[in-house]
Design a protein around this motif. Structure first.
Motif, short mmCIF file in Angstrom:
data_model
loop_
_atom_site.label_atom_id
_atom_site.label_comp_id
_atom_site.label_asym_id
_atom_site.label_seq_id
_atom_site.Cartn_x
_atom_site.Cartn_y
_atom_site.Cartn_z
N GLY A 93 0.82 -1.21 0.00
CA GLY A 93 0.00 0.00 0.00
C GLY A 93 0.85 1.26 0.00
N LYS A 94 1.89 1.27 0.83
CA LYS A 94 2.75 2.45 0.93
C LYS A 94 3.53 2.70 -0.36
CE LYS A 94 3.49 2.29 5.96
NZ LYS A 94 4.48 2.11 7.05
N GLU A 147 2.52 1.71 -3.29
CA GLU A 147 1.55 1.77 -4.39
C GLU A 147 1.82 0.69 -5.43
OE1 GLU A 147 1.51 5.75 -5.92
OE2 GLU A 147 0.62 6.58 -4.10
N ARG A 171 0.85 -3.36 -6.83
CA ARG A 171 -0.30 -4.24 -6.91
C ARG A 171 -0.02 -5.63 -6.36
NH1 ARG A 171 -4.62 -3.49 -10.09
NH2 ARG A 171 -4.67 -5.71 -10.59
#
Length: 213
Positions: free
Chosen positions: A194-195, A197, A199
């Protein structure tokens, strides 16, 4: 039910994949594509959960098709490949594929892989990851290295996990290496993706190699 679009230009191989997938009660073959352009068009039309994407196809190859499918948010992509197509796989993973599978995978492994990616998880066999990393670590750099400042957002533990992903370790192997529970590893992987970005853990492995961590 996981709806799968099968993109494979060899009709006999495609028929075999369809037969295997269709034998599972929780998997539905939403459609079949014989080239990359058709795969993208059918993904737009059918909105499958997953595209099982061959790499070498006419008109548009699997890398370009993967890039388009992912960019438009049409489906997750599981790439089919052989070891002699590593460079294509690397491009597909950078394009946003959720993982890849060897074409000589048996039926049980194929179904398990589809279910894993269908749940929204990345999939990559550790041995294959190591093969990819070894080949591309020794290859000439074809584009600028990633900016190491992206690591500033990660905690020390998340950087350690990222380093392990760069070695192609599975969650279980990371847990042993860092002496933590496997569930904790999964949490760290989710957070660092998430940090950064990203997938998938596969993209994280590639980034770790580019950053030299």
């Amino acid at each position: 039910m996981i709806r799968v679009l099968v993109a494979e230009d060899q009709s006999a191989v495609r028929a075999g994949l369809v037969l295997i997938l269709g034998s599972a009660p929780d998997i539905e073959v939403a459609g079949e594509a014989a080239d990359g352009e058709q795969a993208v068009a059918l993904a737009r039309e059918l909105r499958p959960d997953l595209v099982l994407m061959d790499v070498q196809m006419p008109r548009m190859d699997g890398v370009a098709a993967t890039r388009q499918v992912v960019a438009e948010g049409l489906a997750d992509v599981l790439v089919l490949t052989t070891f002699d197509l590593d460079e294509y796989v690397f491009g597909a993973l950078r394009a946003g594929a959720s993982g890849f599978l060897l074409k000589n995978t048996d039926a049980a492994e194929l179904l398990a892989a589809v279910r894993t990616v269908g749940r929204g998880e990345g999939l990559i066999h550790p041995a294959v990851t190591r093969r990819l990393i070894a080949e591309f670590a020794s290859a000439p750099v074809r584009e600028p290295a990633a900016d190491r400042s992206v690591l500033d957002a990660l905690t020390r533990r998340e950087r350690e996990v990222l380093s392990c992903l760069g070695e192609g370790l599975s969650n279980a192997e990371v847990a042993v290496r860092l002496e933590m529970a496997e569930a904790t590893v999964k949490t760290h992987v989710s957070r660092l993706l998430g940090k950064l970005e990203l997938r998938s853990r596969v993209q994280a492995a590639v980034l770790a190699q580019e950053l030299g961590v």
